[in-house]
Scaffold this motif. Sequence first.
Motif, short mmCIF file in Angstrom:
data_model
loop_
_atom_site.label_atom_id
_atom_site.label_comp_id
_atom_site.label_asym_id
_atom_site.label_seq_id
_atom_site.Cartn_x
_atom_site.Cartn_y
_atom_site.Cartn_z
N LYS A 1 0.83 -1.21 0.00
CA LYS A 1 0.00 0.00 0.00
C LYS A 1 0.85 1.25 0.00
O LYS A 1 0.60 2.19 -0.74
CB LYS A 1 -0.94 -0.03 1.21
CG LYS A 1 -2.18 -0.87 0.92
CD LYS A 1 -3.14 -0.88 2.10
CE LYS A 1 -3.97 -2.17 2.08
NZ LYS A 1 -4.10 -2.75 3.41
N LYS A 2 1.88 1.22 0.85
CA LYS A 2 2.79 2.38 0.88
C LYS A 2 3.47 2.55 -0.48
O LYS A 2 3.70 3.66 -0.94
CB LYS A 2 3.85 2.18 1.96
CG LYS A 2 3.29 2.35 3.37
CD LYS A 2 4.44 2.36 4.40
CE LYS A 2 3.84 2.25 5.82
NZ LYS A 2 4.85 1.77 6.78
N GLU B 1 2.30 1.84 -3.39
CA GLU B 1 1.38 2.46 -4.36
C GLU B 1 1.40 3.97 -4.20
O GLU B 1 1.46 4.72 -5.18
CB GLU B 1 -0.03 1.91 -4.14
CG GLU B 1 -0.88 2.03 -5.38
CD GLU B 1 -2.31 1.56 -5.12
OE1 GLU B 1 -2.51 0.65 -4.28
OE2 GLU B 1 -3.22 2.14 -5.74
N GLU B 2 1.36 4.39 -2.95
CA GLU B 2 1.41 5.82 -2.64
C GLU B 2 2.73 6.43 -3.15
O GLU B 2 2.74 7.45 -3.84
CB GLU B 2 1.30 5.99 -1.11
CG GLU B 2 1.10 7.43 -0.64
CD GLU B 2 -0.12 8.10 -1.26
OE1 GLU B 2 -1.11 7.40 -1.56
OE2 GLU B 2 -0.05 9.33 -1.51
N LEU B 3 3.82 5.75 -2.80
CA LEU B 3 5.15 6.24 -3.19
C LEU B 3 5.26 6.40 -4.71
O LEU B 3 5.86 7.35 -5.21
CB LEU B 3 6.23 5.25 -2.70
CG LEU B 3 7.68 5.70 -2.90
CD1 LEU B 3 8.05 6.77 -1.89
CD2 LEU B 3 8.65 4.52 -2.79
N LYS C 1 3.39 7.45 -6.78
CA LYS C 1 2.84 8.69 -7.35
C LYS C 1 3.90 9.78 -7.48
O LYS C 1 3.75 10.71 -8.27
CB LYS C 1 1.68 9.18 -6.48
CG LYS C 1 0.48 8.24 -6.54
CD LYS C 1 -0.62 8.65 -5.56
CE LYS C 1 -1.74 7.60 -5.56
NZ LYS C 1 -2.63 7.76 -4.39
N SER C 2 4.94 9.67 -6.69
CA SER C 2 5.98 10.72 -6.69
C SER C 2 7.36 10.23 -7.09
O SER C 2 8.24 11.04 -7.38
CB SER C 2 6.08 11.35 -5.29
OG SER C 2 4.83 11.54 -4.72
#
Lengths: 341, 341, 341, 341
Positions: free
Chosen positions: B297-298, B300-302, B304-305
């Motif tokens: 999950k982390k 996926e977030e990461l 993005k940047s």
Amino acid sequence: MIHFESDYLEGACPEILERLVETNMDKTEGYGEDPYCESARDKIRKACKCSDAEIHFLVGGTQTNMTVIKALLKTYEGVMDAPTGHISQHEAGAIEFTGHKVFPLPSEDGKISAAEVKKFMDDFLKDGNRDHMVRPGMVYISHPTELGTLYTKKELTDLSNVCREYGIPLFMDGARLGYGLMATDTDVTLPDIAELCDIFYIGGTKVGALFGEAVVIPKPGLIENFFPMIKQMGASLAKGRILGVQFDTLFTDDLYMKISGHAIHMADKLEQGLRDKGCRFFLETPTNQKFIIMDNKKLEELGKSVVYEYVQAYDDNNTVIRFCTSWATEEKDIDLLLDLM
Amino acid sequence: MIHFESDYLEGACPEILERLVETNMDKTEGYGEDPYCESARDKIRKACKCSDAEIHFLVGGTQTNMTVIKALLKTYEGVMDAPTGHISQHEAGAIEFTGHKVFPLPSEDGKISAAEVKKFMDDFLKDGNRDHMVRPGMVYISHPTELGTLYTKKELTDLSNVCREYGIPLFMDGARLGYGLMATDTDVTLPDIAELCDIFYIGGTKVGALFGEAVVIPKPGLIENFFPMIKQMGASLAKGRILGVQFDTLFTDDLYMKISGHAIHMADKLEQGLRDKGCRFFLETPTNQKFIIMDNKKLEELGKSVVYEYVQAYDDNNTVIRFCTSWATEEKDIDLLLDLM
Amino acid sequence: MIHFESDYLEGACPEILERLVETNMDKTEGYGEDPYCESARDKIRKACKCSDAEIHFLVGGTQTNMTVIKALLKTYEGVMDAPTGHISQHEAGAIEFTGHKVFPLPSEDGKISAAEVKKFMDDFLKDGNRDHMVRPGMVYISHPTELGTLYTKKELTDLSNVCREYGIPLFMDGARLGYGLMATDTDVTLPDIAELCDIFYIGGTKVGALFGEAVVIPKPGLIENFFPMIKQMGASLAKGRILGVQFDTLFTDDLYMKISGHAIHMADKLEQGLRDKGCRFFLETPTNQKFIIMDNKKLEELGKSVVYEYVQAYDDNNTVIRFCTSWATEEKDIDLLLDLM
Amino acid sequence: MIHFESDYLEGACPEILERLVETNMDKTEGYGEDPYCESARDKIRKACKCSDAEIHFLVGGTQTNMTVIKALLKTYEGVMDAPTGHISQHEAGAIEFTGHKVFPLPSEDGKISAAEVKKFMDDFLKDGNRDHMVRPGMVYISHPTELGTLYTKKELTDLSNVCREYGIPLFMDGARLGYGLMATDTDVTLPDIAELCDIFYIGGTKVGALFGEAVVIPKPGLIENFFPMIKQMGASLAKGRILGVQFDTLFTDDLYMKISGHAIHMADKLEQGLRDKGCRFFLETPTNQKFIIMDNKKLEELGKSVVYEYVQAYDDNNTVIRFCTSWATEEKDIDLLLDLM
């Protein structure tokens, strides 16, 4: 000395020699275009229940493997097999010489499974770097395997299905095919193989011929222009009729099956005898190769009377050896061997 | 987006471009016979403390690996490497295309040991069927490995000794060599490599050049007529001076080491920062590649940047990813990445 | 010394270097997947009037020839060319290394004719032994040829027609393509080539780039999975953008044509000047290579001030030499050369 | 129909079949390690007056040519031959498949001369671009040639000398060697060949055997590790004894010479008969192949009773055809053929 080290110790079964003598002075075209080859093809097609099959006769196993694999693969593809596969071990790099990688899939018993093929294909297809990797382009199996084991019809069907799902051909090395077909409990027949494999060969060298392997392509068209490829590999025999006569004889009156059955009968007797004497088997094999574990001291003694094949050290005190029977094994030698054990 | 997915994202270090511009209109001979190549060779010889070394400039890593391996092996020989070796994984079958088998030796960390090489050679030499097998004819290692690990001087010396004992060459792929030489705790220097390897290359593509790999043969004579072989592989650059100018610049005023040192400094800072944040490392690596285990999950977030390299699934909930630094990494991007983690 | 020995004496045209400097620190994907390559492809498609064309960037000519030929031929096929063709003469056996025969067709001027191709195909097809022979599977031409000559549109159309009649691809080596397209009296345009050839390349190395050849496949699908093949041949550049930037620049504002036109302008001036001085030409060439016959004594004198390319002895007293102009030739050097003659 | 189209129409001479039958059930090692091969080697060494010769038995001619040539050449070298050489014409690209170029030297009669080899080597060695060219690395000749012609001892000595001067091996394809050795006026003996060639083979396939070629290396050490190379090419026969038995028989009681002499006797009779009838010969040949020019109408008639080999159109009204005799030719067929002409 009695000999059990391999299944190519003698010449050919007498029916073949007789036929070679009979036909010797006939004048025929070369390179497989003669009537003996034609007749042999017809008989093999009937045995395979495969009336359209395209059939080519080659001289030896390594040659056949490299020629078929090169013909089937695109230049950037590789072939999956078992780690013990002949092409992985004992062909001196023939496959790599043709420019192709061999992928050994996990296997304990000389066979590979549909599941392992599927996993390998899926891993490849989802790998982001797959364009930098060798593409797995076909499956090579042996039946019997180099370890004497056999696929069941279910296993072979599963392999066939997975290959068709991924659009890659399934190639069976049948160097010892007769000994597989005549194994006591096998449920795999020659027509099954012709249905499930895209290409396979019927071994002559180890099953009664002087030499020769009959490559069967059940659905013609799999390989375009196969003859020039065979020629380019140095694998076409000028007097192709020698191959034709041999396979024509082997597929007359069920000879191929009869002589293979004899080898199995001898192997079964040998196995039973060894079990009765408390021998430890390294591997269960229903075909003409028996792998046993011998105490090193006993082995040294045995070696004075019997030629066997060394396989590998088992531990510090024991060794794995192989006994082979063949179409030519005499029952008295089995008795002698059992006496010696 | 910030980028940490690989070490070949940018062009070349500015000193190289400046020098290309300065020398652009000079007229020189082709194919490596120009004064820039000559000067680069001299400087590399000095850096290697190896005044006789023969040096060839090639364009890319796969090309260099296949050319060197083909040049060193006899036609019936193969090359030993680690299962993760570049030639085993990401060269699309280039080695097999040249006709040679790759033998992956057991390895967990991208390195292979002298003991494994010795075992493989001994097993081959005592195998009764060795004339039917591919002969192991050389050892290929990478330093740093594809997993970012490094050989110690002791390990490299042992490998070198075992290779010399068996009379086979030791070849080092140094595609990321600078990042290995400048790793904080390494005890392996460029002169050590020139002493211990029979042939190796100093990578430019991933270490500051537009492209280019400098093949060093410390004792000339290892390969006879190497240029025609390079040419036959399509691996010679007509305007060879472009390679000469680049390596001449990289080996002027220690530039190669300085820019490599920068990448290591950035990598060390990144590692420390990640550790401070409690990141789990998949593998300990002293070089410019860091492999970490991230919660999906982390991640996926990461994503993005940050652009990272996917390595493999770790388990159902975690993934192994790689961050790379390079000569071009900016410290602000490290800070940004650490903030995002 | 003034230099006329080849057309790859300098680096790149300044516009390219500027653009490499400008884009240097951009971070892009590797292996040709970057925006510069994409932009270059678009511009080349427009220049070829071929909106679907598939375009790949490779590093050098020999590499491109071997990669394309291997990708197009079946394993048992060969390639037809002129006896002076680059693949026949100066590629150190690169084509044979990929396993293929080169068939030199009769030719006096570096070109091959539709009639010769037709004759060769017909002779092959009606030969009773054709299955024992290498099958001619494609035609390789260069435009300009290695002798500086050019095909007319009629000749190229005839070649194209005969190739399509026999179902074999026509491949044009355009290492010096710009100098052909800008020749004063040629009637062959880039869109003509894209229509008449199945695959061709636009040479960068000899026409203003540091290096690089742009392979154009007008009708995509000719070669399936070309990238893995390129990678397998060691012919893919990690920082593919370097090729993208160069070709993007060359195909911006007609730069490729302009610099090629300059070379032709210089060559025409040189030819006129040489004719005015009574020079004998070995061959009529409308492009950037001029072949002249020189008295050996005068040649020795000339050699003190001019670097030329030795071609062959003409007779006991005369020698054939070559002068090349290029995008980088300065008019003052032409004047100087003419003064010296 | 009577058959004169080739010299491999029948099986083997009866002595060979008898011996195969006699030895059939003996158990022997495989791959040429059996006592029959050993005995055959001894007899061949004696016939060659070359007590140290290394001898390998292979199956067929193309296979032998490609295996020997690949084993002798460095990867960047090519082989010189005549334009009509078997390797240039009828091996489907086998030599190129192994990665090597074939250089056809000028020749009218199937032979190449020492002068042409010398010229080719000198041209190569003084070419400034030689590092971009395939290096000529050996000479391949056939004796008799594919055109039925023979080298004189003087010609062979000159070739041998020029090869030794340039340090390149001389390889003789002796597919029809017996027919050369027994030609009426030849001055070349088997010991001469063993002295003058670095490697050659004694053809069995066309001279009385079912198949098989005996490769003779007069001075052992020419090729290191030849067996693994043979195996890698798929060219080793598992039941090598079949080759051993055949050559042992052929070299017992001068059988090879006797049966070859018979073919020559038949060929001489045929030639004399044809001359008496006013036949035009296309080529003078002292061996078992006769090339004649036939009027097309007469040829059509002849074709109803005789199978001959079409060679080429001579002009609009005439055709070149070939008649072959062999060890198996019956005198009554010669009489019949002469009657028909």
